[in-house]
Design a protein around this motif. Structure first.
Motif: not given
Length: 264
Positions: A42, A46, A58-59, A62, A74
């Motif tokens: 993730m 990101a 949403k990311l 990060y 995370v």
């Protein structure tokens, strides 16, 4: 048979059952593989050019910051939920299987009491959960070290995140124990899984209504940062202690329920 000897015998039997359990093996594999890969993956997504549109939004949390620290942040967020689900499935199998199939009746003829057996089941489940949490965080650290080395960044920022992940994971594991009581009362593995899914849905509703800090099933995830920095700062020691108290209370309730079992 003395109480200590009875507990040792029950622990040995329940440990053997867990080792041979397909449910426990699958849950262990999923935790040890998916959580580290998801944590690193993730963050990589990101920070890649492919993160556009809804995925980028949403990311976004990060996309910046210390690489290793973000990996472990995370991990803490994912683990707090994943270990609850894995632990819930495990206790549903451990406590519900014998009652659902009717084989629990044979336990009445053993020298070990049903209360001691229930306590052993809880202790073995807790040991398994703790082991999975430790290994998952360790594997995430190792994966983060490899990625950080390839990019020439330091790993120092990961240690605080590792501590957060350990605490969040252990709290999430303790929150799985009430479902052992559900399995005992319903005598159904499927019913217990249904209650687990319902609790996850209820947690989402409580968080949306603003009561997540005092809700034990939401506090660990919020503290780990799943709801953002502002929500994490609102979670303090009283909220975490409340979440930590759920496990011991659940163990006491399960042992009492198994002592009172009838028509098994």
């Amino acid at each position: 048979m003395t109480g200590l000897a009875a507990l040792r015998a029950a622990l040995a039997v329940e440990t053997l059952k867990l080792r041979r359990s397909v449910v426990a093996r699958l849950a262990t594999g999923l935790l040890l593989v998916l959580v580290p890969l998801g944590s690193v993956g993730m963050v990589a997504l990101a920070r890649s050019p492919q993160a556009v549109g809804p995925a980028a939004a949403k990311l976004a949390d990060y996309a910046t910051g210390d690489l290793a620290a973000t990996h472990l942040a995370v991990c803490a967020q994912v683990l707090s939920v994943a270990v609850l689900a894995a632990g819930g499935f495990c206790v549903a199998w451990s406590f519900g299987r014998e009652l659902e199939t009717g084989t629990a009746g044979a336990l009445s003829g053993l020298a070990v009491s049903r209360g001691v057996i229930a306590l052993a089941k809880c202790l073995v489940a807790l040991a398994w959960i703790a082991g999975c949490v430790l290994l998952t965080v360790g594997l995430t650290l190792a994966a983060s070290a490899v990625v950080s080395a390839t990019q020439g960044t330091a790993l120092a920022g990961a240690w605080a995140g590792a501590r957060t992940a350990l605490v969040a994971g252990l709290l999430g594991g303790g929150l799985a124990l009430p479902f052992a009581w559900v399995a005992t009362v319903t005598r159904s593995q499927l019913g217990t899984v249904g209650a687990l899914v319902g609790m996850v849905a209820l947690t989402q509703i409580v968080v949306l209504l603003g009561g997540g800090t005092w809700f034990p099933y939401a506090a660990p995830s919020l503290w780990a940062g799943m709801g953002g920095a502002e929500a994490a700062s609102a979670v303090g020691l009283p909220h975490l202690f409340l979440a930590a108290a759920v496990g011991p209370l659940a163990v006491a309730a399960v042992v009492l329920a198994w002592r009172r079992l009838t028509d098994v």
